[in-house]
Design an enzyme around this catalytic site. Structure first.
Site, PDB file in Angstrom:
ATOM      1  N   GLY A   1       0.834  -1.198   0.000  1.00 58.45           N
ATOM      2  CA  GLY A   1       0.000   0.000   0.000  1.00 58.45           C
ATOM      3  C   GLY A   1       0.866   1.244   0.000  1.00 58.45           C
ATOM      4  O   GLY A   1       2.023   1.202   0.459  1.00 58.45           O
TER       5      GLY A   1
ATOM      6  N   GLN B   1       2.967  10.103   1.119  1.00 63.13           N
ATOM      7  CA  GLN B   1       4.279   9.448   1.212  1.00 63.13           C
ATOM      8  C   GLN B   1       5.184   9.801   0.031  1.00 63.13           C
ATOM      9  O   GLN B   1       6.394   9.600   0.101  1.00 63.13           O
ATOM     10  CB  GLN B   1       4.126   7.920   1.296  1.00 63.13           C
ATOM     11  CG  GLN B   1       3.493   7.455   2.584  1.00 63.13           C
ATOM     12  CD  GLN B   1       3.377   5.943   2.614  1.00 63.13           C
ATOM     13  OE1 GLN B   1       2.412   5.391   2.114  1.00 63.13           O
ATOM     14  NE2 GLN B   1       4.374   5.272   3.182  1.00 63.13           N
TER      15      GLN B   1
ATOM     16  N   CYS C   1       5.890   0.059   7.252  1.00 63.24           N
ATOM     17  CA  CYS C   1       5.522   1.209   6.432  1.00 63.24           C
ATOM     18  C   CYS C   1       6.712   1.571   5.562  1.00 63.24           C
ATOM     19  O   CYS C   1       7.847   1.574   6.050  1.00 63.24           O
ATOM     20  CB  CYS C   1       5.149   2.386   7.337  1.00 63.24           C
ATOM     21  SG  CYS C   1       4.649   3.865   6.447  1.00 63.24           S
ATOM     22  N   LEU C   2       6.447   1.885   4.293  1.00 63.71           N
ATOM     23  CA  LEU C   2       7.557   2.233   3.394  1.00 63.71           C
ATOM     24  C   LEU C   2       8.239   3.529   3.832  1.00 63.71           C
ATOM     25  O   LEU C   2       9.376   3.774   3.451  1.00 63.71           O
ATOM     26  CB  LEU C   2       7.054   2.347   1.952  1.00 63.71           C
ATOM     27  CG  LEU C   2       6.543   1.032   1.335  1.00 63.71           C
ATOM     28  CD1 LEU C   2       5.989   1.283  -0.060  1.00 63.71           C
ATOM     29  CD2 LEU C   2       7.648  -0.016   1.304  1.00 63.71           C
TER      30      LEU C   2
ATOM     31  N   HIS D   1      -4.503   1.534   7.447  1.00 65.79           N
ATOM     32  CA  HIS D   1      -3.153   2.097   7.549  1.00 65.79           C
ATOM     33  C   HIS D   1      -2.981   3.228   6.529  1.00 65.79           C
ATOM     34  O   HIS D   1      -2.461   4.300   6.862  1.00 65.79           O
ATOM     35  CB  HIS D   1      -2.142   0.965   7.315  1.00 65.79           C
ATOM     36  CG  HIS D   1      -0.710   1.380   7.253  1.00 65.79           C
ATOM     37  ND1 HIS D   1       0.246   0.880   8.124  1.00 65.79           N
ATOM     38  CD2 HIS D   1      -0.042   2.215   6.415  1.00 65.79           C
ATOM     39  CE1 HIS D   1       1.425   1.419   7.822  1.00 65.79           C
ATOM     40  NE2 HIS D   1       1.280   2.217   6.786  1.00 65.79           N
ATOM     41  N   GLU D   2      -3.454   2.992   5.285  1.00 65.39           N
ATOM     42  CA  GLU D   2      -3.268   4.005   4.234  1.00 65.39           C
ATOM     43  C   GLU D   2      -4.158   5.221   4.465  1.00 65.39           C
ATOM     44  O   GLU D   2      -3.731   6.357   4.249  1.00 65.39           O
ATOM     45  CB  GLU D   2      -3.524   3.400   2.852  1.00 65.39           C
ATOM     46  CG  GLU D   2      -2.624   2.217   2.482  1.00 65.39           C
ATOM     47  CD  GLU D   2      -1.146   2.471   2.709  1.00 65.39           C
ATOM     48  OE1 GLU D   2      -0.700   3.625   2.602  1.00 65.39           O
ATOM     49  OE2 GLU D   2      -0.429   1.493   3.026  1.00 65.39           O
TER      50      GLU D   2
ATOM     51  N   HIS E   1      -2.660   7.575   6.809  1.00 61.19           N
ATOM     52  CA  HIS E   1      -1.665   8.470   6.197  1.00 61.19           C
ATOM     53  C   HIS E   1      -2.310   9.767   5.705  1.00 61.19           C
ATOM     54  O   HIS E   1      -1.691  10.832   5.761  1.00 61.19           O
ATOM     55  CB  HIS E   1      -0.993   7.791   4.996  1.00 61.19           C
ATOM     56  CG  HIS E   1       0.182   6.922   5.342  1.00 61.19           C
ATOM     57  ND1 HIS E   1       1.312   7.410   5.959  1.00 61.19           N
ATOM     58  CD2 HIS E   1       0.422   5.609   5.117  1.00 61.19           C
ATOM     59  CE1 HIS E   1       2.191   6.418   6.109  1.00 61.19           C
ATOM     60  NE2 HIS E   1       1.676   5.313   5.615  1.00 61.19           N
TER      61      HIS E   1
END
Ligand code: NI
Length: 177
Positions: free
Chosen positions: A46, A51, A95-96, A137-138, A141
């Protein structure tokens, strides 16, 4: 399509609420394409627009993991959680924007999400399992929230200090072994 650099925590842009998408135009479609490519390349399941430094309410995801299953790239414009289950689930999240750090996070096990697709159509779907965790989670963000906000302040501080060090090292051009 091109890869976009992923912002690393801590960064004020990861802590800013994103604005709703107005018109779905070519630049938004290009952003969504780039985000999918960036997510698959990372690799991740995701990615949210903040991000990659774009403060708009757009996320992409694909939680298909089995190799014999077809990929399912999803693009969600202005996603909104419309229902959450009372039942919760625990997943080890990463997380990226916070590479190499993982923590168990408890969230509703199932959610219903409404969004606009890139063709402008209204969509609504119920997500369970990894998909439910990922979409929550996304969407976090988009509100400037990270998975580390769901764990203890002590652990969050520890991860943040390590990330600050990683960013300093990277800025000096030092690659970690
Ligand atoms: Ni993330």
């Amino acid at each position: 399509m091109s890869l976009r650099p992923i912002l690393l925590h801590p960064d004020p842009r990861l802590r800013t609420a994103a604005r709703p998408v107005g018109a779905i135009d070519d630049s938004l479609r290009r952003l969504a394409d780039d985000m999918l490519e960036t997510m698959y390349d990372a690799p991740g399941i995701g990615l949210a627009a903040p991000q990659v430094g774009q403060l708009v309410r757009l996320i992409v995801m694909d939680c298909v993991k089995a190799e014999d299953e077809a990929p399912r790239p999803m693009v969600l414009v202005n996603p909104e959680i419309t229902w959450t289950s009372d039942e919760t689930g625990v997943y080890e999240e990463g997380c990226l924007s916070i590479p190499e750090h993982y923590a168990e996070v408890t969230r509703p096990a199932e959610v219903a999400v409404r969004w606009t697709a890139l063709d402008g159509s209204a969509q609504e779907e119920r997500f369970a399992g990894l998909w439910a965790t990922c979409v929550q989670h996304e969407i976090d963000h988009l509100d400037g929230r990270l998975f580390i906000d769901h764990i203890s302040a002590v652990r969050r501080g520890m991860i943040t200090r390590k990330m600050e060090k990683l960013k300093r090292d990277r800025a000096r051009g030092i690659e970690r072994a």
